[in-house]
Design an enzyme around this catalytic site. Structure first.
Site, PDB file in Angstrom:
ATOM      1  N   MET A  31      63.368 115.921  81.499  1.00 25.21           N
ATOM      2  CA  MET A  31      62.092 116.345  82.050  1.00 25.21           C
ATOM      3  C   MET A  31      61.883 115.734  83.437  1.00 25.21           C
ATOM      4  SD  MET A  31      58.330 115.466  80.454  1.00 25.21           S
ATOM      5  CE  MET A  31      58.512 113.709  80.801  1.00 25.21           C
ATOM      6  N   SER A 105      67.689 112.479  78.030  1.00 26.03           N
ATOM      7  CA  SER A 105      66.322 112.589  77.537  1.00 26.03           C
ATOM      8  C   SER A 105      66.168 113.890  76.738  1.00 26.03           C
ATOM      9  CB  SER A 105      65.332 112.477  78.697  1.00 26.03           C
ATOM     10  OG  SER A 105      64.034 112.221  78.220  1.00 26.03           O
ATOM     11  N   GLN A 106      65.191 114.746  77.075  1.00 22.60           N
ATOM     12  CA  GLN A 106      64.999 115.935  76.248  1.00 22.60           C
ATOM     13  C   GLN A 106      66.218 116.862  76.293  1.00 22.60           C
ATOM     14  OE1 GLN A 106      61.392 117.698  77.815  1.00 22.60           O
ATOM     15  NE2 GLN A 106      62.477 119.011  79.247  1.00 22.60           N
ATOM     16  N   ASP A 223      62.747 100.787  76.326  1.00 22.65           N
ATOM     17  CA  ASP A 223      62.182 102.085  76.689  1.00 22.65           C
ATOM     18  C   ASP A 223      60.656 102.086  76.571  1.00 22.65           C
ATOM     19  OD1 ASP A 223      61.697 104.905  77.003  1.00 22.65           O
ATOM     20  OD2 ASP A 223      63.759 105.239  76.366  1.00 22.65           O
ATOM     21  N   HIS A 277      63.792 103.687  80.159  1.00 18.68           N
ATOM     22  CA  HIS A 277      64.327 105.020  79.911  1.00 18.68           C
ATOM     23  C   HIS A 277      65.274 105.486  81.016  1.00 18.68           C
ATOM     24  CE1 HIS A 277      64.371 108.716  77.711  1.00 18.68           C
ATOM     25  NE2 HIS A 277      63.951 109.427  78.735  1.00 18.68           N
TER      26      HIS A 277
END
Length: 296
Positions: A31, A105-106, A223, A277
């Site tokens: 994202m 990530s996503q 994170d 992250h």
């Protein structure tokens, strides 16, 4: 006739040569990123190409340009993104023999959906770096706010997250996982509960996931974006509360998604890295990820 035989021999030779080399690599960004920013996916693409002797690296772009790619990360439903990517992969002749995949990530759970839904071309290794495989229940950087403020914001998001139009229009809502309303999550999540086999058991998802040679999950130990951070290893809050974490092996997904068989077969690999992250050094990436990509 002699010329035809010569060309055939050369084709077989170069095909065997390509097959013996390292597999191509497919990247899917997270994202707020795009396929090609030189300071993110662009640098990772270049790093892989350098470390693995110019191997083919495809950094996925959703849509016709970078602007659409960026917007898709927020506003194009994951099902549509996965279909788009599956179509791109099957058209890419350089991936026909198989490929390794890295999702950030996503992009990690989106590439898992690709593995489960699109078996051709074959994905050999799936590397999820910071992927939220059990979803999220928390807001980025919320620990910097008071506990009361975090809880209030969570409640506000809960009231909207499972509305049909929000699920349709906002990507992040499709993997919002509310352990305080577990049944509503299962029934109204328009993406995550499906790919996690929580609504009904899709045997194709199990079979295709087990075709992977390795499924590597990387968790960032500090994170503040993914909450809970254990979601990166398929851990999540036990239903009915948001404090105690239930590991993958105690979750229904462990069996319902066929991860128990993958674990038994030695296909699941859990890695961790200090940092927030996606905060990893190139040295860590070279030492821990590059060797996984050199296998064909």
């Amino acid at each position: 006739m002699v010329l035809f035989k010569g060309l055939l021999i050369l084709t077989i030779f170069y095909g065997a040569l390509a097959a013996s080399g390292p597999l191509p690599v497919v990247l899917w960004h997270g994202m707020g990123d795009t396929c090609c920013f030189p300071f993110s996916m662009g640098s990772i693409k270049k790093l892989i190409e350098t470390e693995i002797n110019g191997t083919y690296v495809l950094s996925l772009r959703i849509g016709g340009n970078i602007a659409l790619d960026y917007e898709s990360g927020f506003f194009l439903h994951p099902d549509d993104q996965v279909r788009y990517v599956c179509d791109q992969l099957i058209k890419d002749e350089q991936l026909a023999g198989g490929y390794h995949a890295i999702g950030f990530s996503q992009g990690g759970q989106f590439l898992r959906a690709v593995a489960q839904r699109c078996s051709s071309p074959p994905m050999k290794t799936l590397i999820s770096i910071g992927g939220q495989h059990q979803g999220v229940f928390g807001l980025p950087k919320c620990p910097s706010l008071s506990n009361n403020a975090c809880e209030h914001l969570r409640k506000l998001l809960y009231r909207a997250a499972y509305k049909e139009w929000i699920q349709r229009e906002l990507v992040q809502a499709t993997y919002w996982h509310d352990p305080l309303h577990e049944e509503e999550y299962r029934q109204k999540s328009s993406f995550l509960s499906n790919i996690n086999n929580e609504v009904f058991i899709n045997q194709t998802y199990i079979d295709n996931l087990n075709k992977l040679e390795k499924f590597v999950m990387v968790m960032f130990l500090n994170d503040t974006i993914v909450q809970p951070r254990e979601s990166q290893w398929f851990g999540f809050y036990a239903p009915g509360q948001d404090t105690a974490i239930r590991p993958l092996t105690q979750s229904g997904i462990y069996e319902d998604l066929g991860l128990d068989k993958m674990d038994h077969d030695g296909k699941l690999l859990h890695l961790s890295v200090e940092g927030d992250h996606l905060q990893m050094t190139s040295t860590w990436f070279i030492e821990n990820i590059i060797p996984l990509l050199k296998k064909n």
